[in-house]
Design an enzyme around this catalytic site. Sequence first.
Site: not given
Ligand code: NAI
Length: 739
Positions: A99, A167-168, A197, A199, A511, A514, A516, A531, A534
């Site tokens: 994450n 990357a994603k 929501g 940071r 029948d 595979p 099934h 599955i 039928g």
């Molecule tokens: P966030 O910034 O609140 O959480 C990310 C955490 O990862 C932070 O606490 C940060 O300190 C930690 N981090 C960063 N680099 C690190 C490293 N090298 N090693 C260990 N920890 C590290 O952001 P959020 O929104 O919670 O994001 C979580 C994941 O979800 C991310 O991968 C983000 O790209 C993905 N994401 C979030 C979206 C959103 O709407 N919030 C949208 C799409 C993807």
Amino acid sequence: MSPFLRFDGKVVLVTGAGGGLGKEYALAFAERGASVVVNDLGGDIKGEGKSSSAADKVVEEIKAKGGKAVANYDSVENGDKLVQTALDAFGRIDIVINNAGILRDRSFARTSDLDWDLIHRVHLRGSFMVTRAAWNHMKSQRFGRIIMTSSAAGIYGNFGQANYSAAKLGLLGLSNTLAIEGNKYNIHCNTIAPTAGSRLTQTVMPPDLLESLKAEYVAPLVLWLCHESCEENGSLFEAGAGWIGKLRWERTQGAIVRHKNQEMTPEAVRDNWETVCDFRNANKPQNIQESITTLVDVLSRVDTENLSANPTSAMASTSTTGIDPAQAVGQKLPEMVFTYSQTQCILYALGVGMSTKDPDHMKFLFEGHEEFSCLPTFGVIPSQASMMDGGLAAVPGFNFDFTKLLHGEQYLELYKPLPTSGKLTSQATIADVLDKGSGAVILLDVHTYDEKDLLCYNQFSLFIVGAGGFGGKRTSEKAKGTVNPPNRPPDAVMTDETSRDQAALYRLSGDWNPLHIDPSFAAMGGFKKPILHGLCSFGFAARHVLKQYADNDVLQFKAIKVRFVKPVIPGQSLQTEMWKEGNRVHIQTKIKETGDVVLAGAYVDLKGTLDKTAAKEPSVQAGGLQSDLVFAEIGRRIKDVGKDLVKTVNAVFQWEITKDGNNAAQWTIDLKNGSGLLYKGAPQAKADVTFSLSDEDFMEVVLGKLNPQKAFFAGKLKVKGNIMLSQKLETILKDYAKL
Ligand code: NAI
């Protein structure tokens, strides 16, 4: 199924769990019993700086609530250190949530090497390092759940996020392969694209939206995907605001723009562009095999291509979906001979869920039963052999992809009850071909004969996904249509469980697809599990009607029509709703557990002459033995007073009846066990006394015209065993002198 998803005993590593989504996951796992490693580097959103406080705070919060957690402050780039923390603290690692993330948004032209590399190092390489460190532990314990975190920016693209999008979506590719490599070790890997929501999003979302899209609306998806009971593997989900959706690939039918012995040109690509990009009749390839199969198919098509073919013709009209009704309709498939014995009838009955638990079913399961019969729906078995043998693929004008063939509907009409053994001949004809737009429907008529006698008629409606659009007609007067049930609650409902091995058993009737039985083959077809056939559900539904409205009398059965709507997984229960309208019983069969309709527009037509004596006589006469009539009568008497006879007689009698010097029938009266039993065929209990005599002499004895002692001394009657018991026979036979 336990009502609550728990993670007791499981060790979960959540990266980047110091805040945002990761923190929410860590809290949720801990609340449900998991031991959690809370990893966070504690830097800023651009990946700069470092602090232990973020992870520590989350660990404290978990502990304050009575949960188990430890902190880890390493960067995900040092994946093995994170996993080591899990092993040191809890001795194992079961679940990895990749994450952690940072952002370095720039328009593409301004993206620096560092912007690119840092993003890739944290997201893609970090997830790789952590997952690889955990992999062998998961493999040896044969359990693992992994989540990759992608993003809508990767799936759809987003201005200013070239580095991040790349990357994603790279993570999705990684996950797809891990899902394949891990599957046999029960390691599942799925990808999520969350929206919440945090940071990371505070610069791109308005404050009130930021506040409403809570991270806690994503966590439940992550928990479910990581539970040991969740079978999902290799999938991609979007989640946010409490909504979850699954994504998959869609591919157009495409066009072949290359031709044998001709150069492939950009002009041919241009000229076929519309077809290349036409998403009507698109398919949804599930795996790389399907992708390669298409190419191999194209190679062979081009190779065998007739050079006079239209050089720019589309795949949609000439290759994978090629159907030419003018050539196909009226074509006959090679004649099929099907030889069977009572074993196949019984196996089929078991295959469609009959059981010795139900005494009514014995006549279909026991060859010695006095009314041993073959289930009417067995009539599909000899006829399907003509299709199974690849006969359809050889029909001129059929040039479609046979993996896209679905069994859409089935009609079966019987003209005579099916014999319990025999040698039947089936003749299949392409009755018509319909163009339904999204696919083609082939109506295959099969007539099955016992020597010259027409026994039954089947119409298979075969739907070829994506093979429509060839400009054919939509309907046919030859089609046996479905009929909707009346608009009132059903008159009767019957439910039966299918067993876990229902499909494994049913396939033995012929029948062998595979789909099934083989999980990986089923997965290729887009099914989570193999599955049920039928035609197996069809057999269940037909026998429900036969029991409810025809007292299981096969002579009452005339015809059945069904449309197959949804697959059934072996182990689910089938519930047949029935509405009787004259001789027609409308039916609808559902999966009881889900309420999904599986057979629709269906009906069974009965003959409507339910008269037990009239119905039984032909079967008695069929054997050509007069003694059968007497035994049938004895059977009835045993049903009435069998218990008393068991008390007074307490013996097992057997008769060997001959006709024209040959053995013609064996009968056993078992008055030792339970409430008494009469059956025809090989004895199941050891006889105390056995009588052998001809059919005629038997009748003479029963009618009182021939004295048994005289018959014995004249050599007409042979007796083995306890001859004294023959005196007791009078008790059984005396009432039948009038016969
Ligand atoms: P966030 O910034 O609140 O959480 C990310 C955490 O990862 C932070 O606490 C940060 O300190 C930690 N981090 C960063 N680099 C690190 C490293 N090298 N090693 C260990 N920890 C590290 O952001 P959020 O929104 O919670 O994001 C979580 C994941 O979800 C991310 O991968 C983000 O790209 C993905 N994401 C979030 C979206 C959103 O709407 N919030 C949208 C799409 C993807």
